[in-house]
Scaffold this motif. Structure first.
Motif, PDB file in Angstrom:
ATOM      1  N   PHE A 215       8.971 110.254-102.740  1.00 43.96           N
ATOM      2  CA  PHE A 215       9.584 110.508-101.467  1.00 43.96           C
ATOM      3  C   PHE A 215      10.448 109.190-101.027  1.00 43.96           C
ATOM      4  O   PHE A 215      11.396 109.314-100.698  1.00 43.96           O
ATOM      5  CB  PHE A 215       8.919 111.322-100.661  1.00 43.96           C
ATOM      6  CG  PHE A 215       9.335 111.036 -99.382  1.00 43.96           C
ATOM      7  CD1 PHE A 215      10.561 112.124 -98.921  1.00 43.96           C
ATOM      8  CD2 PHE A 215       9.052 110.337 -98.190  1.00 43.96           C
ATOM      9  CE1 PHE A 215      11.079 112.020 -97.760  1.00 43.96           C
ATOM     10  CE2 PHE A 215       9.636 110.255 -96.980  1.00 43.96           C
ATOM     11  CZ  PHE A 215      10.773 111.021 -96.662  1.00 43.96           C
ATOM     12  N   SER A 219      14.314 109.012-100.403  1.00 45.56           N
ATOM     13  CA  SER A 219      14.987 109.226 -99.367  1.00 45.56           C
ATOM     14  C   SER A 219      15.729 107.906 -99.216  1.00 45.56           C
ATOM     15  O   SER A 219      16.852 108.081 -98.464  1.00 45.56           O
ATOM     16  CB  SER A 219      13.997 109.244 -98.348  1.00 45.56           C
ATOM     17  OG  SER A 219      12.922 108.181 -98.180  1.00 45.56           O
ATOM     18  N   GLU A 223      19.629 107.844 -98.553  1.00 46.96           N
ATOM     19  CA  GLU A 223      20.349 107.225 -97.226  1.00 46.96           C
ATOM     20  C   GLU A 223      21.169 106.366 -97.346  1.00 46.96           C
ATOM     21  O   GLU A 223      22.318 106.158 -96.472  1.00 46.96           O
ATOM     22  CB  GLU A 223      19.059 106.822 -96.469  1.00 46.96           C
ATOM     23  CG  GLU A 223      19.417 106.170 -94.949  1.00 46.96           C
ATOM     24  CD  GLU A 223      18.139 105.609 -94.391  1.00 46.96           C
ATOM     25  OE1 GLU A 223      17.439 106.730 -93.942  1.00 46.96           O
ATOM     26  OE2 GLU A 223      17.959 104.447 -94.099  1.00 46.96           O
ATOM     27  N   GLU A 448      13.760 108.400 -89.169  1.00 51.67           N
ATOM     28  CA  GLU A 448      13.730 109.776 -89.854  1.00 51.67           C
ATOM     29  C   GLU A 448      12.853 109.786 -91.035  1.00 51.67           C
ATOM     30  O   GLU A 448      12.249 110.522 -91.177  1.00 51.67           O
ATOM     31  CB  GLU A 448      15.155 110.087 -90.200  1.00 51.67           C
ATOM     32  CG  GLU A 448      16.223 110.281 -88.986  1.00 51.67           C
ATOM     33  CD  GLU A 448      16.650 109.205 -88.160  1.00 51.67           C
ATOM     34  OE1 GLU A 448      16.440 108.092 -88.938  1.00 51.67           O
ATOM     35  OE2 GLU A 448      17.438 109.286 -87.175  1.00 51.67           O
ATOM     36  N   ARG A 449      13.063 108.361 -91.955  1.00 50.91           N
ATOM     37  CA  ARG A 449      12.461 108.359 -93.209  1.00 50.91           C
ATOM     38  C   ARG A 449      10.789 108.166 -92.973  1.00 50.91           C
ATOM     39  O   ARG A 449       9.859 108.661 -93.572  1.00 50.91           O
ATOM     40  CB  ARG A 449      12.856 106.976 -93.905  1.00 50.91           C
ATOM     41  CG  ARG A 449      13.832 107.525 -94.872  1.00 50.91           C
ATOM     42  CD  ARG A 449      14.064 106.311 -95.956  1.00 50.91           C
ATOM     43  NE  ARG A 449      14.716 104.986 -95.463  1.00 50.91           N
ATOM     44  CZ  ARG A 449      14.369 103.798 -95.858  1.00 50.91           C
ATOM     45  NH1 ARG A 449      13.652 103.997 -96.985  1.00 50.91           N
ATOM     46  NH2 ARG A 449      14.920 102.853 -95.387  1.00 50.91           N
ATOM     47  N   GLU A 452       9.296 111.843 -91.788  1.00 51.56           N
ATOM     48  CA  GLU A 452       9.244 112.546 -92.794  1.00 51.56           C
ATOM     49  C   GLU A 452       8.206 112.138 -94.087  1.00 51.56           C
ATOM     50  O   GLU A 452       7.485 112.927 -94.635  1.00 51.56           O
ATOM     51  CB  GLU A 452      10.536 112.577 -93.709  1.00 51.56           C
ATOM     52  CG  GLU A 452      11.918 113.253 -92.995  1.00 51.56           C
ATOM     53  CD  GLU A 452      13.141 113.173 -93.832  1.00 51.56           C
ATOM     54  OE1 GLU A 452      13.150 112.093 -94.666  1.00 51.56           O
ATOM     55  OE2 GLU A 452      14.210 113.486 -93.345  1.00 51.56           O
ATOM     56  N   GLU A 455       4.830 113.473 -92.935  1.00 48.63           N
ATOM     57  CA  GLU A 455       4.767 114.835 -93.054  1.00 48.63           C
ATOM     58  C   GLU A 455       4.126 115.046 -94.136  1.00 48.63           C
ATOM     59  O   GLU A 455       3.263 116.017 -94.546  1.00 48.63           O
ATOM     60  CB  GLU A 455       6.293 115.423 -93.089  1.00 48.63           C
ATOM     61  CG  GLU A 455       6.700 115.819 -91.617  1.00 48.63           C
ATOM     62  CD  GLU A 455       5.896 116.964 -90.789  1.00 48.63           C
ATOM     63  OE1 GLU A 455       5.435 117.854 -91.531  1.00 48.63           O
ATOM     64  OE2 GLU A 455       5.160 116.625 -89.853  1.00 48.63           O
ATOM     65  N   ILE A 456       4.407 114.100 -95.028  1.00 46.60           N
ATOM     66  CA  ILE A 456       3.538 114.305 -96.684  1.00 46.60           C
ATOM     67  C   ILE A 456       2.086 114.321 -96.505  1.00 46.60           C
ATOM     68  O   ILE A 456       1.669 115.049 -97.386  1.00 46.60           O
ATOM     69  CB  ILE A 456       4.197 113.081 -97.499  1.00 46.60           C
ATOM     70  CG1 ILE A 456       5.733 113.366 -97.786  1.00 46.60           C
ATOM     71  CG2 ILE A 456       3.393 113.115 -98.853  1.00 46.60           C
ATOM     72  CD1 ILE A 456       6.334 112.258 -98.705  1.00 46.60           C
ATOM     73  N   ARG A 458       0.479 114.641 -93.635  1.00 46.50           N
ATOM     74  CA  ARG A 458       0.109 115.275 -92.197  1.00 46.50           C
ATOM     75  C   ARG A 458      -1.215 116.062 -92.312  1.00 46.50           C
ATOM     76  O   ARG A 458      -1.905 116.137 -91.340  1.00 46.50           O
ATOM     77  CB  ARG A 458       1.131 115.982 -91.636  1.00 46.50           C
ATOM     78  CG  ARG A 458       1.028 116.586 -90.319  1.00 46.50           C
ATOM     79  CD  ARG A 458       2.066 117.220 -89.469  1.00 46.50           C
ATOM     80  NE  ARG A 458       2.584 118.192 -90.453  1.00 46.50           N
ATOM     81  CZ  ARG A 458       2.076 119.494 -90.509  1.00 46.50           C
ATOM     82  NH1 ARG A 458       1.079 119.946 -89.766  1.00 46.50           N
ATOM     83  NH2 ARG A 458       2.632 120.490 -91.284  1.00 46.50           N
TER      84      ARG A 458
END
Length: 493
Positions: A215, A219, A223, A448-449, A452, A455-456, A458
């Protein structure tokens, strides 16, 4: 990619990317135990089930061994593991061994378990952890001082206390003692390899190491990619099964752009290293791209052929934009020498042309490059893999011990090797290490990165954290209890 009758003909990327999908067709069967009556372990059913703590209401109680491992992933994706698996309380200081030695938490039938394997329980004395720890330290010091005979004697002592089913230090010791414990280690590797694909799928889903690295690299590439280019050209250090690239293919479909994917072939370095076949990986990726309407070209070439192509590449124009991607460690067993060779080729090109370099590092070499001696380097490696093994244990139900053993043998054990660490140390001192310097600038991690990436992990236990680092704030790091297990850095021009 190695084909099996147990897998569908198509390549189910969703089975990697969505942990809740039904993967019952891919059972991971580690049915074996070590026979007391023979030096060579015999194949039979590993009948011992490791019970969960009675104080927990275990929703996995009905699972029967490793055959139903994939069903566990549905519970794991809902965060259930965090509530039913007690976490260890190991100190993170290298000056002390694991404090997570547990007492017996249930009735286990030990009659069928040979005494040659030490199982964690009330029979395990804390003194054994201290002795393993200090023996490992002494082994590293003996190698540093070129006392080979002493190192061999110490390693044999370590081998007597090592165990593939013990606490983290005992499992690190087992990895280092594969020469001493050759009978058991060879058998574990042989049996685990029979289930490689199934083990890989579970490993990819259950643990965040590879998914986090993929990821973070993807990303950064997306980006940094300019909007006005027509084609994204990715040069991949090691494409393996290609699981990193489906999300990028789908992003190119959304952006209405074409894509070229070049995998580097490393000659003899690649022989016997992986079960994945490039032809199968290429076919699956092309099929995936076709289903999304993306024009994709997949190819394989040597590093010197790549260098020659880059030298003759015409400057100017905006048709193609290059992204160099490298993932090291995390079970791929790659030499740091060729990792540095690839990164230096990438830096040389990007310093003169528009592009990006991403580097996902799953071992401890990069942060240990400034160590004063091999002893400190060796200690740092021990700390790193102790953290990896502890984090794996925290995610796993105790009664699926065989599955964890299989994944440790396949994806962690190959990196725990004293001779390999010594070779890495020599290479770091004798060869040109990668240093971005001022040739290319770090790509700062955006908010933002970072969000995110968080979240992986979380839904994992709260001992996993995501941090930002690097001199240019260009590094995303996955940490477990304060120890970095994976770091991904990116640079661009």
């Amino acid at each position: 990619m190695m084909q099996s009758d147990n897998f569908p003909a198509s390549w189910p990327f969703e089975s990697f990317l969505n942990p809740a999908i039904d993967l019952s067709y891919a059972g991971l069967n580690m049915g074996f135990h070590f026979d007391q009556s023979s030096e060579i372990p015999s194949i039979s059913h590993f009948s011992t089930v490791f019970p969960c703590d009675d104080q927990f209401q275990d929703p996995l109680e009905g699972i029967d061994g490793i055959e139903d491992l994939y069903n566990c992933l549905e519970y794991e994706s809902e965060g259930s593991f965090g509530s039913i698996i007690p976490l260890s309380s190991q100190s993170q200081e290298f000056g002390s061994p694991s404090a997570s030695v547990r007492s017996s938490e249930g009735s286990t039938d030990t009659a069928s378990i040979p005494s040659s394997l030490t199982l964690p329980g009330e029979a395990v004395d804390i003194d054994n952890q201290f002795s393993v720890f200090h023996l490992l330290k002494a082994y590293g010091e003996a190698i540093e001082k070129n006392q080979s005979e002493l190192a061999e004697v110490i390693l044999r002592c370590v081998g007597e206390k090592a165990s593939p089913v013990g606490e983290a230090w005992e499992r690190v010791a087992f990895g280092l003692c594969q020469g001493v414990e050759r009978c058991r280690s060879d058998y574990l590797i042989q049996e685990s390899s029979k289930n490689f694909e199934a083990a890989f799928r579970v490993f990819y889903q259950m643990f965040p190491y590879w998914r986090f690295a993929h990821f973070a690299s993807n990303s950064a590439i997306l980006e940094a990619m300019p909007n006005d280019v027509d084609m994204l050209h990715i040069v991949d250090f090691d494409i393996a099964e290609g699981i990193q690239w489906p999300p990028v293919i789908e992003a190119m479909a959304w952006k209405h752009k074409s894509m070229r994917l070049t995998s580097i072939h490393w000659g003899e370095e690649d022989i016997g290293r992986t079960p994945w076949r490039f032809e199968d990986t290429m076919r699956h990726l092309c099929d995936h791209a076709r289903s999304f309407g993306v024009n994709l070209r997949v190819e394989e070439m040597g590093i010197h052929d790549l260098v020659n192509e880059l030298k003759t590449k015409k400057r100017g124009g905006n048709r193609g934009w290059l992204a160099f991607n490298c993932t090291a460690g995390m079970g791929n067993g790659r030499s740091r020498k060729i990792v540095n060779e690839f990164l230096n080729v990438a830096k040389d090109y990007v310093s003169r042309n528009k592009g990006i370099v991403t580097f996902g590092d799953g071992d401890a070499c990069e942060k240990l490059k400034d160590c004063s001696g091999f002893g400190a380097f060796f200690d740092g490696q021990l700390m790193h893999y102790q953290a990896v093994l502890e984090s794996m244990e925290s995610c796993f139900p105790k009664h699926l011990l065989q599955a964890r053993m299989a994944m440790e043998c396949l994806f962690v054990g190959p990196n725990i090797c004293g001779q390999a660490w010594l070779q890495q140390w020599k290479e770091m001192n004798e060869t040109r290490s990668f240093d971005a310097g001022t040739a290319i600038k770090g790509l700062r991690v955006s908010s933002e990165r970072l969000l995110e990436a968080k979240e992986i992990v979380r839904e994992r236990d709260n001992l996993y954290e995501v941090a930002i680092g690097g001199d240019s704030v260009n590094e995303l790091a996955l940490e477990w209890r304060g120890s970095t297990v994976v770091r991904v850095s990116s640079w661009r021009n």
